[in-house]
Scaffold this motif. Structure first.
Motif, short mmCIF file in Angstrom:
data_model
loop_
_atom_site.label_atom_id
_atom_site.label_comp_id
_atom_site.label_asym_id
_atom_site.label_seq_id
_atom_site.Cartn_x
_atom_site.Cartn_y
_atom_site.Cartn_z
N ILE A 184 5.97 -8.61 -2.93
CA ILE A 184 4.83 -8.39 -2.15
C ILE A 184 4.84 -9.74 -1.03
CG2 ILE A 184 2.87 -7.67 -3.73
CD1 ILE A 184 2.06 -10.53 -4.21
N PHE A 185 5.75 -10.65 -1.23
CA PHE A 185 6.02 -11.63 -0.11
C PHE A 185 7.09 -11.46 0.78
CE2 PHE A 185 4.26 -13.71 -4.23
CZ PHE A 185 3.13 -14.21 -3.46
N ASP A 208 6.64 -5.04 -10.08
CA ASP A 208 5.41 -5.92 -10.22
C ASP A 208 4.70 -5.05 -11.28
OD1 ASP A 208 6.21 -7.64 -8.44
OD2 ASP A 208 5.25 -6.07 -6.94
N LEU A 209 3.59 -4.14 -11.13
CA LEU A 209 2.74 -3.74 -12.15
C LEU A 209 2.64 -2.16 -12.22
CD1 LEU A 209 -0.53 -5.74 -11.83
CD2 LEU A 209 1.30 -6.29 -13.35
#
Length: 92
Positions: free
Chosen positions: A31-32, A57-58
């Protein structure tokens, strides 16, 4: 797990596909915007199409993979499986 390739209008169902390798790695952006190497799975359909799955991630990220990319990934991360599918590599 179901994945629909809307470009080619085909459905992939990992429950009906062969899990070829769970040793492959995928490059993903977090996300970064930073690049990370993630473990993933590589599936092959009965018609010879390839699907890559990676936990990001999720959630899981899923997409089709062309055969040249499959060869490179297997040569790098799972050479035994590469040789099983595509034939033995020449000794150096």
């Amino acid at each position: 797990m179901i994945y629909v390739d809307t470009k080619n209008m085909v459905k992939y169902d990992t429950d009906k596909m062969e899990l070829v390798s769970n040793k492959v790695k995928y490059t993903c952006k977090n996300i970064f915007g930073l690049t990370a190497l993630r473990s993933g799975e590589l599936y092959k359909s009965k018609k010879g199409n390839w699907l890559g799955v990676v936990q990001k991630d999720l959630e899981k990220e899923i997409g089709t993979v062309d055969e040249e990319t499959v060869k490179k990934m297997l040569m790098k991360y799972d050479v035994d499986k590469y040789e099983e599918i595509f034939g033995e590599l020449e000794e150096a």
